[in-house]
Write a protein that holds these residues in place. Structure first.
Motif, PDB file in Angstrom:
ATOM      1  N   UNK A  80       0.015 -22.172  50.396  1.00 28.95           N
ATOM      2  CA  UNK A  80      -0.660 -21.306  49.534  1.00 28.95           C
ATOM      3  C   UNK A  80      -1.577 -20.009  50.020  1.00 28.95           C
ATOM      4  N   UNK A  81      -2.005 -19.514  49.023  1.00 30.06           N
ATOM      5  CA  UNK A  81      -2.917 -18.222  49.650  1.00 30.06           C
ATOM      6  C   UNK A  81      -4.380 -18.250  49.633  1.00 30.06           C
ATOM      7  N   UNK A  82      -4.937 -19.566  49.303  1.00 24.65           N
ATOM      8  CA  UNK A  82      -6.185 -19.890  49.551  1.00 24.65           C
ATOM      9  C   UNK A  82      -6.394 -21.362  49.295  1.00 24.65           C
ATOM     10  N   UNK A  83      -7.195 -21.841  50.227  1.00 19.01           N
ATOM     11  CA  UNK A  83      -7.517 -23.535  50.163  1.00 19.01           C
ATOM     12  C   UNK A  83      -9.159 -23.286  50.086  1.00 19.01           C
ATOM     13  N   UNK A  84      -9.601 -24.102  49.152  1.00 23.53           N
ATOM     14  CA  UNK A  84     -10.950 -24.349  48.830  1.00 23.53           C
ATOM     15  C   UNK A  84     -11.303 -25.654  49.100  1.00 23.53           C
ATOM     16  N   UNK A 137      -0.659 -16.797  56.726  1.00 22.04           N
ATOM     17  CA  UNK A 137      -1.958 -17.654  56.889  1.00 22.04           C
ATOM     18  C   UNK A 137      -2.902 -17.546  55.773  1.00 22.04           C
ATOM     19  N   UNK A 138      -3.123 -18.550  55.142  1.00 17.88           N
ATOM     20  CA  UNK A 138      -3.999 -18.555  53.906  1.00 17.88           C
ATOM     21  C   UNK A 138      -5.330 -18.335  54.007  1.00 17.88           C
ATOM     22  N   UNK A 157      -3.056 -11.781  40.376  1.00  9.76           N
ATOM     23  CA  UNK A 157      -2.739 -12.627  39.627  1.00  9.76           C
ATOM     24  C   UNK A 157      -1.480 -13.626  39.888  1.00  9.76           C
ATOM     25  N   UNK A 158      -0.857 -13.343  41.286  1.00 12.43           N
ATOM     26  CA  UNK A 158       0.461 -14.239  41.625  1.00 12.43           C
ATOM     27  C   UNK A 158      -0.186 -15.338  42.567  1.00 12.43           C
ATOM     28  N   UNK A 159      -1.438 -15.281  42.988  1.00 10.54           N
ATOM     29  CA  UNK A 159      -1.927 -16.209  44.213  1.00 10.54           C
ATOM     30  C   UNK A 159      -1.796 -17.801  43.870  1.00 10.54           C
ATOM     31  N   UNK A 160      -1.346 -18.539  45.003  1.00 10.44           N
ATOM     32  CA  UNK A 160      -1.375 -19.836  44.759  1.00 10.44           C
ATOM     33  C   UNK A 160      -2.663 -20.494  45.436  1.00 10.44           C
ATOM     34  N   UNK A 161      -3.427 -21.202  44.829  1.00  9.47           N
ATOM     35  CA  UNK A 161      -4.794 -21.829  45.401  1.00  9.47           C
ATOM     36  C   UNK A 161      -4.911 -23.248  45.098  1.00  9.47           C
TER      37      UNK A 161
END
Length: 372
Positions: free
Chosen positions: A214-218, A242-243, A351-355
Protein backbone atom coordinates in the motif's frame (compact mmCIF):
# COMPACT_ATOMS: atom_id res chain seq x y z
CA UNK A 1 -19.48 11.90 5.14
CA UNK A 2 -20.13 15.61 4.50
CA UNK A 3 -20.27 18.20 7.24
CA UNK A 4 -20.70 21.95 7.19
CA UNK A 5 -17.15 23.32 7.05
CA UNK A 6 -18.06 26.39 9.11
CA UNK A 7 -18.98 24.12 12.04
CA UNK A 8 -15.68 22.23 12.09
CA UNK A 9 -13.07 22.95 14.78
CA UNK A 10 -9.39 23.07 13.87
CA UNK A 11 -8.06 19.62 12.96
CA UNK A 12 -5.78 18.06 15.57
CA UNK A 13 -3.05 16.74 13.32
CA UNK A 14 0.72 16.43 13.12
CA UNK A 15 2.97 15.30 10.28
CA UNK A 16 6.58 14.16 10.53
CA UNK A 17 8.63 14.38 7.32
CA UNK A 18 11.42 11.90 6.66
CA UNK A 19 10.39 9.00 8.88
CA UNK A 20 9.90 6.60 5.97
CA UNK A 21 13.64 5.91 5.98
CA UNK A 22 13.53 4.60 9.59
CA UNK A 23 13.99 0.82 9.87
CA UNK A 24 13.60 -1.87 12.55
CA UNK A 25 13.79 -5.66 12.83
CA UNK A 26 10.74 -7.60 11.58
CA UNK A 27 8.48 -9.84 13.69
CA UNK A 28 9.43 -13.54 13.94
CA UNK A 29 8.27 -15.54 10.93
CA UNK A 30 6.94 -18.38 13.10
CA UNK A 31 4.06 -16.24 14.41
CA UNK A 32 2.09 -16.68 11.20
CA UNK A 33 2.68 -20.45 11.21
CA UNK A 34 1.43 -20.62 14.81
CA UNK A 35 -1.81 -18.84 13.96
CA UNK A 36 -2.32 -20.84 10.78
CA UNK A 37 -2.28 -24.04 12.87
CA UNK A 38 -4.99 -22.85 15.28
CA UNK A 39 -8.48 -24.40 14.95
CA UNK A 40 -10.75 -22.05 13.04
CA UNK A 41 -7.95 -19.87 11.64
CA UNK A 42 -8.62 -18.11 8.34
CA UNK A 43 -7.37 -14.77 7.01
CA UNK A 44 -9.89 -12.01 7.63
CA UNK A 45 -11.30 -10.28 4.52
CA UNK A 46 -9.56 -7.42 2.73
CA UNK A 47 -12.50 -5.67 1.09
CA UNK A 48 -12.06 -3.15 -1.70
CA UNK A 49 -14.42 -0.16 -1.56
CA UNK A 50 -14.30 1.83 -4.83
CA UNK A 51 -16.87 4.41 -3.63
CA UNK A 52 -14.48 5.45 -0.84
CA UNK A 53 -11.59 5.75 -3.30
CA UNK A 54 -13.71 8.08 -5.45
CA UNK A 55 -14.81 10.14 -2.44
CA UNK A 56 -11.26 10.53 -1.10
CA UNK A 57 -9.53 11.11 -4.44
CA UNK A 58 -7.19 8.11 -4.34
CA UNK A 59 -6.76 5.08 -6.59
CA UNK A 60 -7.97 2.19 -4.43
CA UNK A 61 -9.20 1.80 -0.84
CA UNK A 62 -9.16 -1.54 0.97
CA UNK A 63 -10.56 -2.30 4.44
CA UNK A 64 -9.03 -5.08 6.54
CA UNK A 65 -12.19 -6.37 8.21
CA UNK A 66 -11.47 -7.77 11.69
CA UNK A 67 -15.14 -8.23 12.63
CA UNK A 68 -14.59 -11.99 13.01
CA UNK A 69 -11.11 -13.17 14.05
CA UNK A 70 -10.75 -16.66 15.55
CA UNK A 71 -14.37 -16.55 16.69
CA UNK A 72 -14.16 -13.12 18.31
CA UNK A 73 -15.30 -9.75 16.91
CA UNK A 74 -11.87 -8.05 16.94
CA UNK A 75 -8.22 -8.56 16.02
CA UNK A 76 -7.06 -8.91 19.64
CA UNK A 77 -7.13 -12.72 19.60
CA UNK A 78 -3.96 -12.65 17.47
CA UNK A 79 -1.90 -11.04 20.23
CA UNK A 80 -3.49 -12.85 23.16
CA UNK A 81 -3.15 -16.32 21.61
CA UNK A 82 0.54 -15.90 20.72
CA UNK A 83 1.46 -14.29 24.06
CA UNK A 84 -0.32 -16.94 26.15
CA UNK A 85 1.28 -19.67 24.04
CA UNK A 86 4.72 -18.18 24.81
CA UNK A 87 3.90 -17.73 28.52
CA UNK A 88 2.75 -21.31 28.99
CA UNK A 89 5.60 -22.75 26.93
CA UNK A 90 8.07 -20.83 29.07
CA UNK A 91 6.48 -22.15 32.27
CA UNK A 92 6.67 -25.70 30.97
CA UNK A 93 10.32 -25.30 29.98
CA UNK A 94 11.11 -23.92 33.43
CA UNK A 95 9.54 -26.99 35.09
CA UNK A 96 6.64 -25.12 36.68
CA UNK A 97 3.88 -27.27 38.12
CA UNK A 98 0.98 -28.42 35.93
CA UNK A 99 -1.66 -26.56 37.93
CA UNK A 100 -3.52 -23.67 36.28
CA UNK A 101 -2.42 -20.06 36.56
CA UNK A 102 -4.51 -16.90 36.46
CA UNK A 103 -3.97 -14.64 33.46
CA UNK A 104 -4.60 -11.06 34.61
CA UNK A 105 -5.24 -8.06 32.39
CA UNK A 106 -6.98 -4.69 32.13
CA UNK A 107 -9.13 -3.88 29.12
CA UNK A 108 -11.62 -1.59 27.46
CA UNK A 109 -13.25 -4.73 26.05
CA UNK A 110 -11.66 -6.63 23.19
CA UNK A 111 -8.24 -7.48 24.65
CA UNK A 112 -9.75 -8.71 27.91
CA UNK A 113 -12.22 -10.94 26.12
CA UNK A 114 -9.42 -12.36 23.96
CA UNK A 115 -7.30 -13.14 27.03
CA UNK A 116 -10.30 -14.71 28.77
CA UNK A 117 -11.13 -16.86 25.72
CA UNK A 118 -7.51 -17.98 25.33
CA UNK A 119 -7.25 -18.80 29.04
CA UNK A 120 -10.40 -20.92 28.86
CA UNK A 121 -9.15 -22.82 25.80
CA UNK A 122 -5.90 -23.62 27.65
CA UNK A 123 -7.63 -24.63 30.89
CA UNK A 124 -6.36 -21.55 32.74
CA UNK A 125 -8.12 -18.88 34.82
CA UNK A 126 -8.54 -15.22 33.83
CA UNK A 127 -9.07 -12.08 35.92
CA UNK A 128 -9.99 -8.99 33.92
CA UNK A 129 -10.11 -5.40 35.22
CA UNK A 130 -12.50 -3.12 33.34
CA UNK A 131 -12.47 0.71 33.64
CA UNK A 132 -15.49 2.99 33.74
CA UNK A 133 -17.30 3.65 30.48
CA UNK A 134 -17.23 0.10 29.12
CA UNK A 135 -20.70 -1.02 28.09
CA UNK A 136 -22.33 -3.64 30.35
CA UNK A 137 -22.72 -5.98 27.38
CA UNK A 138 -18.99 -5.86 26.75
CA UNK A 139 -18.38 -6.66 30.41
CA UNK A 140 -20.87 -9.52 30.19
CA UNK A 141 -19.10 -10.91 27.13
CA UNK A 142 -15.82 -11.09 29.08
CA UNK A 143 -17.54 -12.80 31.99
CA UNK A 144 -19.18 -15.15 29.52
CA UNK A 145 -15.72 -16.47 28.64
CA UNK A 146 -15.40 -17.67 32.23
CA UNK A 147 -13.28 -14.79 33.52
CA UNK A 148 -13.50 -13.10 36.90
CA UNK A 149 -14.31 -9.45 36.14
CA UNK A 150 -13.49 -6.51 38.41
CA UNK A 151 -15.03 -3.18 37.42
CA UNK A 152 -12.91 -0.14 38.29
CA UNK A 153 -14.40 3.28 38.99
CA UNK A 154 -11.47 5.08 37.34
CA UNK A 155 -10.11 5.33 33.76
CA UNK A 156 -8.15 2.75 31.77
CA UNK A 157 -4.79 3.65 33.31
CA UNK A 158 -6.24 2.99 36.78
CA UNK A 159 -7.54 -0.41 35.63
CA UNK A 160 -4.03 -1.25 34.38
CA UNK A 161 -2.56 -0.30 37.75
CA UNK A 162 -5.07 -2.50 39.57
CA UNK A 163 -4.37 -5.44 37.25
CA UNK A 164 -0.63 -5.12 37.79
CA UNK A 165 -1.15 -5.17 41.56
CA UNK A 166 -3.32 -8.29 41.30
CA UNK A 167 -0.71 -10.17 39.27
CA UNK A 168 2.07 -10.17 41.87
CA UNK A 169 1.18 -13.59 43.31
CA UNK A 170 3.16 -16.68 42.15
CA UNK A 171 0.14 -18.23 40.41
CA UNK A 172 -0.79 -15.09 38.43
CA UNK A 173 0.68 -13.67 35.20
CA UNK A 174 0.00 -10.18 33.82
CA UNK A 175 -0.92 -10.41 30.12
CA UNK A 176 -1.19 -6.68 29.45
CA UNK A 177 -0.78 -5.16 25.99
CA UNK A 178 0.44 -1.86 27.41
CA UNK A 179 4.08 -1.86 28.49
CA UNK A 180 6.15 0.05 31.04
CA UNK A 181 9.69 -0.45 32.40
CA UNK A 182 9.77 -3.92 33.94
CA UNK A 183 6.76 -5.15 31.97
CA UNK A 184 7.80 -5.34 28.33
CA UNK A 185 8.42 -8.97 27.39
CA UNK A 186 4.76 -10.12 27.34
CA UNK A 187 3.53 -6.93 25.61
CA UNK A 188 6.25 -7.62 23.05
CA UNK A 189 4.78 -11.07 22.40
CA UNK A 190 1.33 -9.53 22.03
CA UNK A 191 2.69 -7.12 19.41
CA UNK A 192 4.37 -10.01 17.59
CA UNK A 193 0.99 -11.73 17.44
CA UNK A 194 -0.51 -8.83 15.55
CA UNK A 195 2.04 -9.27 12.75
CA UNK A 196 -0.13 -12.00 11.21
CA UNK A 197 -2.67 -9.33 10.25
CA UNK A 198 -0.04 -7.42 8.25
CA UNK A 199 1.29 -10.57 6.59
CA UNK A 200 -2.23 -11.37 5.42
CA UNK A 201 -2.58 -7.88 3.93
CA UNK A 202 0.59 -8.37 1.85
CA UNK A 203 -0.71 -11.63 0.44
CA UNK A 204 -4.21 -10.30 -0.20
CA UNK A 205 -2.97 -7.15 -1.94
CA UNK A 206 -0.63 -9.19 -4.13
CA UNK A 207 -3.59 -11.36 -5.15
CA UNK A 208 -5.35 -8.13 -6.24
CA UNK A 209 -2.38 -7.03 -8.33
CA UNK A 210 -0.83 -4.70 -5.73
CA UNK A 211 2.59 -6.29 -5.38
CA UNK A 212 4.51 -3.32 -3.99
CA UNK A 213 2.18 -2.93 -1.02
CA UNK A 214 0.00 0.00 0.00
CA UNK A 215 0.86 3.69 -0.23
CA UNK A 216 -0.78 4.45 3.12
CA UNK A 217 -2.05 2.44 6.08
CA UNK A 218 -4.48 4.06 8.53
CA UNK A 219 -4.46 2.45 11.99
CA UNK A 220 -6.55 3.16 15.11
CA UNK A 221 -4.42 3.72 18.22
CA UNK A 222 -4.99 3.18 21.94
CA UNK A 223 -1.71 2.53 23.77
CA UNK A 224 -0.05 1.90 20.40
CA UNK A 225 0.55 -1.86 20.35
CA UNK A 226 -1.15 -2.49 17.00
CA UNK A 227 0.52 0.59 15.57
CA UNK A 228 3.85 -0.79 16.79
CA UNK A 229 3.16 -4.02 14.90
CA UNK A 230 2.25 -2.05 11.77
CA UNK A 231 5.41 0.07 12.02
CA UNK A 232 7.52 -3.04 12.61
CA UNK A 233 6.08 -4.71 9.52
CA UNK A 234 6.26 -1.79 7.12
CA UNK A 235 9.61 -0.41 8.34
CA UNK A 236 11.52 -3.71 8.24
CA UNK A 237 14.77 -3.67 6.20
CA UNK A 238 13.59 -6.30 3.70
CA UNK A 239 10.71 -4.17 2.42
CA UNK A 240 11.00 -2.13 -0.70
CA UNK A 241 8.89 1.00 -0.95
CA UNK A 242 7.70 2.09 2.50
CA UNK A 243 4.11 3.33 2.86
CA UNK A 244 2.94 6.31 4.84
CA UNK A 245 1.55 5.31 8.25
CA UNK A 246 -1.26 7.35 9.81
CA UNK A 247 -2.37 6.86 13.43
CA UNK A 248 -5.91 7.79 14.47
CA UNK A 249 -7.13 8.48 18.02
CA UNK A 250 -10.27 9.90 19.64
CA UNK A 251 -10.01 13.56 20.60
CA UNK A 252 -10.82 12.50 24.17
CA UNK A 253 -7.66 10.35 24.45
CA UNK A 254 -5.02 11.48 21.95
CA UNK A 255 -1.93 10.45 23.92
CA UNK A 256 0.14 9.39 20.88
CA UNK A 257 -0.59 12.61 18.99
CA UNK A 258 0.36 14.65 22.07
CA UNK A 259 3.53 12.60 22.51
CA UNK A 260 4.59 13.05 18.88
CA UNK A 261 4.06 16.80 19.16
CA UNK A 262 6.10 16.92 22.39
CA UNK A 263 8.83 14.62 21.06
CA UNK A 264 8.56 12.35 24.09
CA UNK A 265 5.98 9.99 25.58
CA UNK A 266 3.48 11.91 27.69
CA UNK A 267 0.24 11.06 29.49
CA UNK A 268 -3.02 12.91 28.87
CA UNK A 269 -6.24 13.09 30.86
CA UNK A 270 -8.90 11.07 29.08
CA UNK A 271 -12.59 11.84 28.67
CA UNK A 272 -15.63 9.88 27.55
CA UNK A 273 -15.68 8.45 24.05
CA UNK A 274 -17.65 5.86 22.09
CA UNK A 275 -14.25 4.62 20.88
CA UNK A 276 -13.84 2.83 24.21
CA UNK A 277 -11.00 0.56 23.11
CA UNK A 278 -8.92 3.62 22.16
CA UNK A 279 -9.60 5.50 25.42
CA UNK A 280 -6.02 5.31 26.71
CA UNK A 281 -4.03 8.11 28.28
CA UNK A 282 -0.45 6.82 28.09
CA UNK A 283 1.46 5.25 25.17
CA UNK A 284 3.03 1.85 25.78
CA UNK A 285 6.70 2.29 26.67
CA UNK A 286 7.49 -0.59 24.32
CA UNK A 287 5.55 0.91 21.43
CA UNK A 288 6.73 4.50 21.83
CA UNK A 289 10.17 4.21 20.13
CA UNK A 290 8.50 2.57 17.12
CA UNK A 291 5.72 5.15 16.96
CA UNK A 292 8.21 8.00 17.20
CA UNK A 293 10.53 6.37 14.68
CA UNK A 294 8.02 5.25 12.08
CA UNK A 295 4.68 7.10 12.12
CA UNK A 296 4.34 9.65 9.32
CA UNK A 297 1.34 11.43 10.80
CA UNK A 298 -1.24 11.36 13.58
CA UNK A 299 -4.75 12.73 13.74
CA UNK A 300 -7.44 12.94 16.45
CA UNK A 301 -11.13 12.71 15.56
CA UNK A 302 -14.35 13.46 17.49
CA UNK A 303 -16.95 10.80 18.22
CA UNK A 304 -19.25 12.38 15.63
CA UNK A 305 -16.70 11.62 12.89
CA UNK A 306 -16.36 8.07 14.14
CA UNK A 307 -20.14 7.61 14.06
CA UNK A 308 -20.31 8.84 10.47
CA UNK A 309 -17.53 6.44 9.51
CA UNK A 310 -19.39 3.53 11.14
CA UNK A 311 -22.49 4.40 9.10
CA UNK A 312 -20.52 4.83 5.86
CA UNK A 313 -18.82 1.47 6.21
CA UNK A 314 -22.13 -0.19 7.08
CA UNK A 315 -23.67 1.25 3.92
CA UNK A 316 -20.84 -0.37 1.97
CA UNK A 317 -21.31 -3.74 3.64
CA UNK A 318 -18.55 -3.62 6.28
CA UNK A 319 -19.41 -4.22 9.95
CA UNK A 320 -17.22 -1.90 11.99
CA UNK A 321 -17.50 -0.56 15.52
CA UNK A 322 -16.38 2.94 16.52
CA UNK A 323 -12.77 1.89 17.14
CA UNK A 324 -12.43 0.11 13.82
CA UNK A 325 -14.16 2.89 11.88
CA UNK A 326 -11.71 5.40 13.38
CA UNK A 327 -9.30 4.43 10.58
CA UNK A 328 -11.75 5.82 8.01
CA UNK A 329 -12.68 8.82 10.16
CA UNK A 330 -9.01 9.78 10.46
CA UNK A 331 -8.28 9.34 6.76
CA UNK A 332 -11.35 11.38 5.86
CA UNK A 333 -10.26 14.14 8.23
CA UNK A 334 -6.77 14.17 6.71
CA UNK A 335 -7.86 14.22 3.07
CA UNK A 336 -10.80 16.65 3.20
CA UNK A 337 -11.47 20.16 4.50
CA UNK A 338 -9.19 23.16 4.88
CA UNK A 339 -5.53 22.29 4.29
CA UNK A 340 -6.33 18.92 2.70
CA UNK A 341 -4.03 19.50 -0.30
CA UNK A 342 -1.05 20.12 1.99
CA UNK A 343 -1.85 17.05 4.10
CA UNK A 344 -2.29 14.90 0.99
CA UNK A 345 1.09 16.05 -0.29
CA UNK A 346 2.73 15.40 3.08
CA UNK A 347 1.38 11.83 3.01
CA UNK A 348 2.56 11.33 -0.58
CA UNK A 349 -0.91 10.54 -1.92
CA UNK A 350 -2.32 11.13 -5.38
CA UNK A 351 -5.12 9.84 -7.60
CA UNK A 352 -3.33 6.48 -8.08
CA UNK A 353 -2.52 5.71 -4.43
CA UNK A 354 -3.53 2.49 -2.67
CA UNK A 355 -4.84 2.92 0.89
CA UNK A 356 -5.51 0.25 3.54
CA UNK A 357 -7.80 0.95 6.51
CA UNK A 358 -7.50 -1.31 9.53
CA UNK A 359 -11.03 -1.89 10.82
CA UNK A 360 -10.03 -3.50 14.10
CA UNK A 361 -13.47 -4.55 15.38
CA UNK A 362 -16.97 -5.35 14.26
CA UNK A 363 -20.13 -3.79 15.63
CA UNK A 364 -20.60 -6.75 17.99
CA UNK A 365 -17.36 -5.84 19.77
CA UNK A 366 -18.59 -2.41 20.84
CA UNK A 367 -22.28 -2.15 21.74
CA UNK A 368 -22.29 1.64 22.10
CA UNK A 369 -25.01 3.30 20.05
CA UNK A 370 -23.27 5.13 17.20
CA UNK A 371 -26.12 6.50 15.10
CA UNK A 372 -26.76 10.21 15.42
Amino acid sequence: MPENASSLPALRWTVRPGVRTWRCAPAPAEVRDFHAALPGYAPTPLTELPPLAAELGVGRVFVKDESCRLGLPAFKALGASWAVHRVLAERTAAGSGPGPVTLVTATDGNHGRAVARTARLHGQHAHVFVPRGVHPRAVAAIAGEGAEVTEVAGPYDEAVRRAAEAAVTPDAILVQDSAWPGHERIPGWIVEGYSTLCAEIDEQLAARGVREGPDLVSVPVGVGSLAQAVVTHYRSPDRGRAPALLSVEPEAAACVLASLVQGEAVSVATGETAMAGLNCGTPSSLAWPYLYGGLDAAVAVPDSAGARAVARLAALGVSSGPCGAAALAGLHAALTGAGADERRTALGLDATSVVVLLSTEGTAANPHRTAE
